[in-house]
Design an enzyme around this catalytic site. Structure first.
Site, short mmCIF file in Angstrom:
data_model
loop_
_atom_site.label_atom_id
_atom_site.label_comp_id
_atom_site.label_asym_id
_atom_site.label_seq_id
_atom_site.Cartn_x
_atom_site.Cartn_y
_atom_site.Cartn_z
N TRP A 75 0.82 -1.21 0.00
CA TRP A 75 0.00 0.00 0.00
C TRP A 75 0.86 1.27 0.00
O TRP A 75 0.57 2.23 0.68
CB TRP A 75 -0.97 0.01 1.19
CG TRP A 75 -1.66 -1.29 1.38
CD1 TRP A 75 -1.44 -2.17 2.41
CD2 TRP A 75 -2.64 -1.90 0.54
NE1 TRP A 75 -2.23 -3.28 2.25
CE2 TRP A 75 -2.98 -3.15 1.11
CE3 TRP A 75 -3.25 -1.54 -0.65
CZ2 TRP A 75 -3.90 -4.01 0.55
CZ3 TRP A 75 -4.17 -2.40 -1.22
CH2 TRP A 75 -4.49 -3.61 -0.63
N PHE A 135 -21.69 -0.37 -17.74
CA PHE A 135 -22.91 0.29 -17.28
C PHE A 135 -23.60 -0.49 -16.17
O PHE A 135 -24.34 0.07 -15.37
CB PHE A 135 -23.88 0.54 -18.44
CG PHE A 135 -24.61 -0.68 -18.92
CD1 PHE A 135 -25.86 -0.97 -18.42
CD2 PHE A 135 -24.05 -1.52 -19.87
CE1 PHE A 135 -26.55 -2.11 -18.85
CE2 PHE A 135 -24.72 -2.64 -20.32
CZ PHE A 135 -25.98 -2.93 -19.80
N THR A 136 -23.37 -1.80 -16.08
CA THR A 136 -24.06 -2.62 -15.08
C THR A 136 -23.67 -2.23 -13.65
O THR A 136 -24.36 -2.60 -12.70
CB THR A 136 -23.79 -4.12 -15.29
OG1 THR A 136 -22.39 -4.36 -15.20
CG2 THR A 136 -24.33 -4.59 -16.63
#
Length: 193
Positions: free
Chosen positions: A49, A66-67
């Site tokens: 990280w 788009f889902t």
């Protein structure tokens, strides 16, 4: 797409981008900045990280999806919050252009907008992070009927147990040997079904 590989990357990020009806240039700029600066990679000493895709000079593969703007209406997905195709394609292309301007154009790849794609992702970890642009203040008058119903359902889920369920499961005293303390993984039977 259609059995043909149109794009691939090595190490880097696969960005699945859901474009909302309400997205503007402001959200686009925010997402470009976040994606390129998100510290999800390890540094030279192995510390996790610590580094961004730009720090490591890794690639970015973008796929318009788009889902991701789905709202469930019962068990059926509803996509009315997704930006209409023609508008979304312009927005997506602008997004890619902004990524390329902010980074290295040759390291930004994409799928084929609007096409049915087979996307193969090999997560390293796996690590999947959901990013959202800052929430704009929403005028309650602008919410659709469906959104209002969904908000009512959420409020209902967070309410305290009803009187009738409290009567069925009266609180146990600490002297009751069958009472669970929650220690050692015990699960209290006082939970509402």
């Amino acid at each position: 797409v259609g059995g043909e590989q149109i794009s691939s990357i090595g190490r880097g990020l696969c960005v699945l981008l859901g474009i909302s009806l309400e997205d503007t240039q402001r959200e686009l700029e925010h997402m470009v900045r976040k994606i390129l600066n998100l510290r999800v990679f390890e540094d030279e000493s192995g510390k996790h990280w610590s580094k961004s895709v730009m720090d490591k000079q890794y690639e970015v593969l973008c796929v318009s999806q788009f889902t991701l703007q789905c709202i469930l209406k019962g068990n059926k997905p509803d996509y009315h919050m997704a930006m209409p195709t023609e508008q979304a394609e312009c927005f997506y292309n602008d997004f890619l252009e902004q990524l390329r301007k902010a980074y290295k154009p040759e390291l930004i790849k994409d799928g084929k907008f609007g096409a049915y794609m087979q996307v193969h992702i090999q997560n390293d970890g796996p690590v999947t992070i959901e990013l959202e642009s800052p929430a704009a203040t929403v005028d309650p008058k602008q919410l659709t009927k469906l959104e209002k119903q969904q908000q009512r359902k959420e409020k209902t889920r967070t309410k305290v147990p009803s009187e009738s369920s409290r009567e069925r499961n009266p609180p146990r005293s600490k002297d009751d040997p069958s009472a669970s303390s929650g220690a050692e993984g015990d699960v209290s039977s006082e939970r509402e079904p």
